[in-house]
Design a protein around this motif. Structure first.
Motif, mmCIF file in Angstrom:
data_model
loop_
_atom_site.group_PDB
_atom_site.id
_atom_site.type_symbol
_atom_site.label_atom_id
_atom_site.label_comp_id
_atom_site.label_asym_id
_atom_site.label_seq_id
_atom_site.Cartn_x
_atom_site.Cartn_y
_atom_site.Cartn_z
ATOM 1 N N GLU A 110 -5.077 -4.722 -1.693
ATOM 2 C CA GLU A 110 -6.327 -4.187 -1.187
ATOM 3 C C GLU A 110 -6.152 -2.710 -0.846
ATOM 4 O O GLU A 110 -5.131 -2.320 -0.270
ATOM 5 C CB GLU A 110 -6.773 -4.951 0.061
ATOM 6 N N PRO A 111 -7.137 -1.851 -1.193
ATOM 7 C CA PRO A 111 -7.036 -0.427 -0.853
ATOM 8 C C PRO A 111 -6.872 -0.234 0.654
ATOM 9 O O PRO A 111 -7.609 -0.835 1.441
ATOM 10 C CB PRO A 111 -8.364 0.148 -1.342
ATOM 11 N N HIS A 151 -6.005 9.910 -4.278
ATOM 12 C CA HIS A 151 -5.395 8.656 -4.718
ATOM 13 C C HIS A 151 -4.146 9.060 -5.487
ATOM 14 O O HIS A 151 -4.231 9.733 -6.525
ATOM 15 C CB HIS A 151 -6.371 7.875 -5.605
ATOM 16 N N PRO A 198 -2.212 -8.418 -6.438
ATOM 17 C CA PRO A 198 -3.271 -7.479 -6.069
ATOM 18 C C PRO A 198 -2.944 -6.822 -4.729
ATOM 19 O O PRO A 198 -2.277 -7.417 -3.879
ATOM 20 C CB PRO A 198 -4.512 -8.374 -5.944
ATOM 21 N N GLY A 251 -6.612 -2.624 -9.476
ATOM 22 C CA GLY A 251 -6.173 -2.949 -8.132
ATOM 23 C C GLY A 251 -4.937 -3.814 -8.097
ATOM 24 O O GLY A 251 -4.353 -4.027 -7.028
ATOM 25 N N GLU A 252 -4.517 -4.331 -9.253
ATOM 26 C CA GLU A 252 -3.314 -5.159 -9.314
ATOM 27 C C GLU A 252 -2.135 -4.348 -9.856
ATOM 28 O O GLU A 252 -2.302 -3.374 -10.587
ATOM 29 C CB GLU A 252 -3.543 -6.382 -10.191
#
Length: 238
Positions: A136-137, A230, A134, A88-89
């Motif tokens: 966030e999705p 994705h 990071p 996520g980062e």
């Protein structure tokens, strides 16, 4: 123009500690027909064994991006950075006049999966620097990286968080869709490169699945029929 790069056409390297898929010519995989798209020079899809990694090695005059999909990287460099980079980062290292760094899988039990991306800078001999953040999705189109001197906003992308920057007129977006269609923003004299990480989507009549990619410079640029998509989208100079 549409350039397709299928998953099974990518270069492949396998060692006892690393399995890597190369979208473009890299290291021992030499393919003069696939040397990159515009300023996008490298996309390596790396799976690193537990406790293993890349020993200290030098870079210069390159914008180097790490996008972690699973696990964590321990990063050290000669700029004094010693950081952990988790799923996520996103990390950007502008190598400039020269940097040495090492990257290791933090876990002794689980594999590390990340994308290593190189973009050529707009000038040589720049001052090296390091960034990490990071994200966030966020469903839809999310801007992650923009030019260092960019103040034009996100071109209709979600920008609730600050973005990272590179020394090049290029942007990197994350695309997350499931069931929705999305018309991507387009600007003149640009080429757009979509790299699918997971799921599938249709782009100009071509179905793209995990590991597939396409470069397009013609309108309309519409993603349709997305299923658990994705992907990364690169907005590059033509």
């Amino acid at each position: 123009m549409m350039y397709l790069r299928r998953n099974n056409e990518r270069g492949h390297a396998r060692f006892d500690w690393l399995e890597s898929r190369h979208s473009f010519s890299f290291a021992s995989y030499y393919d003069p027909a696939h040397m990159g798209v515009s300023v996008l020079r490298v996309i390596n899809d790396d799976i690193v064994a537990p406790g293993a990694g890349f020993d200290a090695h030098p870079h210069r005059d390159m914008e180097i991006i790490s996008y972690v999909l699973q696990g964590s990287i321990e990063h050290r460099d000669t700029l004094g950075s010693h950081r952990k980079l988790s799923a996520g980062e996103v990390q950007v290292m502008s190598a400039g006049t020269g940097v040495e760094h090492s990257e290791y899988n933090v876990s002794e039990h689980d594999s590390l999966h990340f994308l290593q991306i190189w973009i050529t800078p707009n000038a040589k001999g720049l001052t090296p620097r390091y960034q990490q953040q990071p994200f966030e999705p966020t469903p839809g189109l999310q801007l992650l990286i923009a030019p260092a001197d960019d103040n034009t906003g996100a071109d209709n992308a979600n920008t609730d968080a600050d973005v990272l920057s590179i020394n090049q007129d290029a942007r990197m977006y994350r695309v997350q869709l499931d069931g929705q269609d999305l018309e991507l923003p387009q600007r003149p004299n640009r080429v757009y490169y979509l790299h699918v990480i997971e799921g599938q989507v249709s782009l100009q009549g071509e179905t793209l699945k995990a590991g597939d990619a396409a470069a397009v410079n013609t309108a309309p640029l519409v993603l349709s029929g997305a299923q658990s998509l994705h992907a990364l989208l690169f907005d590059l100079p033509a």
